[in-house]
Design an enzyme around this catalytic site. Structure first.
Site, PDB file in Angstrom:
ATOM      1  CB  SER A 146      -0.982  -0.098   0.996  1.00 29.25           C
ATOM      2  OG  SER A 146      -1.469   1.137   1.450  1.00 29.25           O
ATOM      3  CE1 TYR A 159      -3.781  -2.216   5.107  1.00 30.09           C
ATOM      4  CE2 TYR A 159      -2.863  -0.093   4.538  1.00 30.09           C
ATOM      5  CZ  TYR A 159      -3.606  -0.988   4.157  1.00 30.09           C
ATOM      6  OH  TYR A 159      -4.097  -1.485   2.891  1.00 30.09           O
ATOM      7  CE  LYS A 163      -1.430  -3.980   3.252  1.00 28.43           C
ATOM      8  NZ  LYS A 163      -1.424  -5.200   2.470  1.00 28.43           N
TER       9      LYS A 163
HETATM   10  P1  NAP Z   1     -11.458  -6.278   1.306  1.00 28.04           P
HETATM   11  O1  NAP Z   1     -12.572  -5.708   0.083  1.00 28.04           O
HETATM   12  O2  NAP Z   1     -11.638  -5.833   2.612  1.00 28.04           O
HETATM   13  O3  NAP Z   1     -11.049  -7.860   1.074  1.00 28.04           O
HETATM   14  C1  NAP Z   1      -9.859  -8.327   1.863  1.00 28.04           C
HETATM   15  C2  NAP Z   1      -9.878  -9.712   1.264  1.00 28.04           C
HETATM   16  O4  NAP Z   1      -8.859 -10.379   2.178  1.00 28.04           O
HETATM   17  C3  NAP Z   1     -11.193 -10.476   1.412  1.00 28.04           C
HETATM   18  O5  NAP Z   1     -11.414 -11.507   0.431  1.00 28.04           O
HETATM   19  C4  NAP Z   1     -10.926 -11.242   2.655  1.00 28.04           C
HETATM   20  O6  NAP Z   1     -11.813 -12.456   2.766  1.00 28.04           O
HETATM   21  C5  NAP Z   1      -9.481 -11.731   2.652  1.00 28.04           C
HETATM   22  N1  NAP Z   1      -9.143 -11.889   4.041  1.00 28.04           N
HETATM   23  C6  NAP Z   1      -9.044 -11.041   5.070  1.00 28.04           C
HETATM   24  N2  NAP Z   1      -8.273 -11.709   6.244  1.00 28.04           N
HETATM   25  C7  NAP Z   1      -7.871 -13.014   5.747  1.00 28.04           C
HETATM   26  C8  NAP Z   1      -7.549 -14.227   6.225  1.00 28.04           C
HETATM   27  N3  NAP Z   1      -7.170 -14.173   7.420  1.00 28.04           N
HETATM   28  N4  NAP Z   1      -7.259 -15.307   5.489  1.00 28.04           N
HETATM   29  C9  NAP Z   1      -7.747 -15.162   4.211  1.00 28.04           C
HETATM   30  N5  NAP Z   1      -8.176 -14.101   3.542  1.00 28.04           N
HETATM   31  C10 NAP Z   1      -8.401 -13.135   4.452  1.00 28.04           C
HETATM   32  O7  NAP Z   1     -10.077  -5.511   0.946  1.00 28.04           O
HETATM   33  P2  NAP Z   1      -9.520  -4.708  -0.432  1.00 28.04           P
HETATM   34  O8  NAP Z   1      -9.683  -3.225  -0.138  1.00 28.04           O
HETATM   35  O9  NAP Z   1      -9.893  -5.316  -1.702  1.00 28.04           O
HETATM   36  O10 NAP Z   1      -7.844  -4.856  -0.011  1.00 28.04           O
HETATM   37  C11 NAP Z   1      -7.134  -5.890  -0.769  1.00 28.04           C
HETATM   38  C12 NAP Z   1      -5.579  -5.770  -0.404  1.00 28.04           C
HETATM   39  O11 NAP Z   1      -5.108  -4.565  -0.938  1.00 28.04           O
HETATM   40  C13 NAP Z   1      -5.129  -5.586   0.989  1.00 28.04           C
HETATM   41  O12 NAP Z   1      -3.973  -6.369   1.284  1.00 28.04           O
HETATM   42  C14 NAP Z   1      -5.166  -4.179   1.168  1.00 28.04           C
HETATM   43  O13 NAP Z   1      -4.352  -3.978   2.411  1.00 28.04           O
HETATM   44  C15 NAP Z   1      -4.810  -3.866  -0.194  1.00 28.04           C
HETATM   45  N6  NAP Z   1      -5.026  -2.407  -0.488  1.00 28.04           N
HETATM   46  C16 NAP Z   1      -6.278  -1.797  -0.492  1.00 28.04           C
HETATM   47  C17 NAP Z   1      -6.367  -0.588  -0.934  1.00 28.04           C
HETATM   48  C18 NAP Z   1      -7.915   0.119  -1.024  1.00 28.04           C
HETATM   49  O14 NAP Z   1      -7.854   1.147  -1.265  1.00 28.04           O
HETATM   50  N7  NAP Z   1      -8.916  -0.811  -1.046  1.00 28.04           N
HETATM   51  C19 NAP Z   1      -5.190   0.417  -0.782  1.00 28.04           C
HETATM   52  C20 NAP Z   1      -4.062  -0.250  -0.753  1.00 28.04           C
HETATM   53  C21 NAP Z   1      -4.015  -1.617  -0.383  1.00 28.04           C
HETATM   54  P3  NAP Z   1     -12.878 -12.846   3.722  1.00 28.04           P
HETATM   55  O15 NAP Z   1     -13.946 -11.884   3.774  1.00 28.04           O
HETATM   56  O16 NAP Z   1     -13.270 -14.205   3.611  1.00 28.04           O
HETATM   57  O17 NAP Z   1     -12.110 -12.793   5.173  1.00 28.04           O
END
Ligand code: NAP
Length: 252
Positions: A146, A159, A163
């Site tokens: 991130s 976080y 990251k």
């Molecule tokens: P999200 O919609 O909250 O999805 C998170 C995913 O991770 C879900 O599929 C969830 O599945 C899974 N997960 C969480 N804990 C887990 C565990 N212990 N074991 C296996 N699966 C697990 O998040 P997102 O926004 O798409 O983010 C995805 C990635 O991108 C993350 O690493 C986040 O830090 C990174 N990121 C996101 C953003 C943003 O703006 N969205 C920005 C920078 C980086 P379950 O529901 O089944 O737990």
């Protein structure tokens, strides 16, 4: 130039592939011909939806439940994909959570949960996938970091540490396995509007953030997925140990 089936014959495992950015990555890799393991922890219906969409479009996917922050479950997730397709070629360490609080209010549990899911899981899954990649002299690891791991953010010490840790992990492991033709890279998204983490922000916070993004909009999961997909292809074979920000110019 991509051909539709540039990843044909490859098996990808996307941790946290059930929702948000992970589901976009799973669908994009599948559209490029990869067979995709869609890992999830709790969101079974969402994971099955992602697999169904892939299969109905003519691709191949399987869901695999497991909390990848736990040693035995991460090992089982990799093992299940090995049993199903005989191999894993591409690992996308995408699973992540946030537990935002100012440092003074952050509990040890908030700290440990985020470090475990956002950093330890990548260590575990990479460790369990790596032996076969080295044996076959081919593989791709892509860690979803991130911009917060590069620039920090108040309320996200846990976080940001996880990251930033992923970036150090990426660079160290990339050097360890480069001679075996295995690449390890990190993708560092800015604010991605995909029903996930950005969705949890208040309208005021969203406006404040949008004002800071030179492109004036949030990114999409599909845009992140396209970058991950490129890094997964043979075309990206000479790129390793790098961090690619995708943030509309936020930290340019
Ligand atoms: P999200 O919609 O909250 O999805 C998170 C995913 O991770 C879900 O599929 C969830 O599945 C899974 N997960 C969480 N804990 C887990 C565990 N212990 N074991 C296996 N699966 C697990 O998040 P997102 O926004 O798409 O983010 C995805 C990635 O991108 C993350 O690493 C986040 O830090 C990174 N990121 C996101 C953003 C943003 O703006 N969205 C920005 C920078 C980086 P379950 O529901 O089944 O737990």
């Amino acid at each position: 130039m991509f051909t539709q089936d540039i990843l044909s014959g490859q098996v990808a495992l996307v941790t946290g592939g059930s929702r948000g950015i992970g589901s976009a990555i799973a669908m994009t890799l599948a559209a490029m011909g990869a067979k995709v393991g869609v890992n999830y922890n709790a969101s079974r219906d969402e994971a099955e939806y992602v697999a169904r969409v892939i299969i109905e479009a003519g691709g191949d996917a399987v869901t695999v439940q497991g909390n990848v922050s736990l040693d035995t479950e991460a090992s089982d997730v990799v093992e299940k994909i090995n049993q199903h397709w005989g191999q894993v070629d591409i690992l996308v360490n995408n699973a992540g959570i946030t537990r935002d609080k100012l440092l003074m209010r952050m509990s040890l549990e908030d700290w440990e949960n985020v470090i475990d899911v956002d950093l330890k899981s990548a260590f575990l899954c990479t460790k369990y996938v790596m032996p076969q990649l080295i044996r076959r002299r081919n593989g791709r690891i892509i860690n979803i970091s991130s911009v917060v791991g590069i620039g920090g953010n108040p309320g996200q010490a846990n976080y940001a540490a996880a990251k930033a840790g992923l970036i150090g992990f990426t660079k160290a492991v990339a050097r360890e396995v480069a001679s075996r033709n295995v690449t390890v890279n990190a993708v560092a998204p800015g604010f991605i509007d995909n029903g996930g983490m950005v969705e949890q922000l208040s309208d005021d916070s969203k406006d404040t953030i949008l004002n800071r993004i030179p492109m004036g909009r949030f990114g999409s999961g599909e845009e992140v997925a396209e970058l991950v997909a490129f890094l997964s292809t043979p075309n990206a074979g000479y790129i390793t140990g790098q961090v690619f920000t995708i943030d509309g110019g936020l930290i340019a």
